[in-house]
Design an enzyme around this catalytic site. Sequence first.
Site, mmCIF file in Angstrom:
data_model
loop_
_atom_site.group_PDB
_atom_site.id
_atom_site.type_symbol
_atom_site.label_atom_id
_atom_site.label_comp_id
_atom_site.label_asym_id
_atom_site.label_seq_id
_atom_site.Cartn_x
_atom_site.Cartn_y
_atom_site.Cartn_z
ATOM 1 N N LYS A 201 68.030 -9.142 -0.653
ATOM 2 C CA LYS A 201 69.164 -8.511 -0.397
ATOM 3 C C LYS A 201 70.649 -9.162 -0.077
ATOM 4 C CE LYS A 201 66.273 -4.256 1.877
ATOM 5 N NZ LYS A 201 66.126 -3.917 3.087
ATOM 6 N N GLN B 259 65.422 -4.375 9.324
ATOM 7 C CA GLN B 259 64.501 -4.537 8.551
ATOM 8 C C GLN B 259 62.874 -3.675 9.021
ATOM 9 O OE1 GLN B 259 64.300 -5.188 5.022
ATOM 10 N NE2 GLN B 259 62.565 -4.358 4.990
ATOM 11 N N ASP C 222 71.986 1.712 6.150
ATOM 12 C CA ASP C 222 70.344 2.553 6.443
ATOM 13 C C ASP C 222 70.253 3.547 5.932
ATOM 14 O OD1 ASP C 222 68.738 0.129 4.706
ATOM 15 O OD2 ASP C 222 68.441 -0.647 7.018
HETATM 16 N N1 GUN Z 1 61.332 -0.981 4.925
HETATM 17 C C1 GUN Z 1 61.654 -0.955 3.498
HETATM 18 N N2 GUN Z 1 62.273 -0.165 3.138
HETATM 19 C C2 GUN Z 1 62.755 -0.729 4.290
HETATM 20 C C3 GUN Z 1 64.738 -0.143 3.675
HETATM 21 O O1 GUN Z 1 65.354 0.035 2.974
HETATM 22 N N3 GUN Z 1 65.462 -0.648 4.555
HETATM 23 C C4 GUN Z 1 65.020 -0.729 6.267
HETATM 24 N N4 GUN Z 1 65.565 -1.366 7.245
HETATM 25 N N5 GUN Z 1 63.866 -1.922 5.984
HETATM 26 C C5 GUN Z 1 62.672 -0.614 5.444
#
Ligand code: GUN
Length: 293
Positions: A54, A98, A121
């Site tokens: 990311k 995350q 998110d």
């Molecule tokens: N863990 C797996 N996919 C994601 C996501 O799209 N966002 C976040 N914050 N955690 C994740």
Amino acid sequence: MTAKIIDGRAVAKEVRDAVAADVAAMVAEGKNPPGLATVLVGENPASEVYVSMKHKACEKAGIKSIGHVLPATATQEEVEKMVEDLNEDPEVHGILVQLPLPDGLDDESVLRTISIEKDVDGFHPLNIGRLAQKGREPMFVPATPDGVLYLLKNAGVVLEGADAVVLGRSFIVGMPAALLLIKENATVTICHSRTKNLKEKCAEADVLIAAVGRAEMVKGDWIKPGAAVIDVGTNRVDDPSVERGYRLTGDVDYKEALEVAGYLTPVPGGVGPMTIAMLLRNTVRAAKLAYGN
Ligand code: GUN
């Protein structure tokens, strides 16, 4: 029939290029670039990889990203204090905690702490709640299901009135994907580990979203001829014939599906690249909102 392959890498590149152009225009107007703060708690190797991807994608698009790491021993208060500080930081337009958080931490409480204007998110309970309500719109939609819908629409798949089956009811993919499909006026069935006659249910779907995390579970005879099949799974399968000892495969048996489906996403190169592209898009939207446009 041979399915039309939906090239997620190519579509994601178009989205990322549009994001980069938006960022460049913003900076040319003298504004700060969009800022994304990530919060990583503990040492989950998969999460570390995802967060690092990311950050790299942000850098390429001109988005400023700031990574924050807390130890697995961090308390609920410490994690939430970090989020509160980021809520107050004017250079941070988007906050991403995350998931999963280490055992013992209450993720719902952490997600609720994120300011909804920075919830890129889309996991804040208010945003998820709005997604579930007819006539209401969330400020942000979770990136992976948003990418799934983008791929379907971009391929010209008709969702209005379609029979859609979502395999998996996770908070991150299955459930929001189902809610998004309902917003598009599809008729949605959510299947999970206790579903009876799973194969028969899948075989009735015009649109089949597989998000269960089981390698090649969906076989050719689970698919209605001509259906649009979106494979969200990314599973490691042992493969001694390749140097690294494993290969990545989706939840769908690709070779079999290719002969039956109308549209199909590959793994890798399907939904995966879209997740990051949609996160970048959400971050730019958050910055535009903060700048009042
Ligand atoms: N863990 C797996 N996919 C994601 C996501 O799209 N966002 C976040 N914050 N955690 C994740």
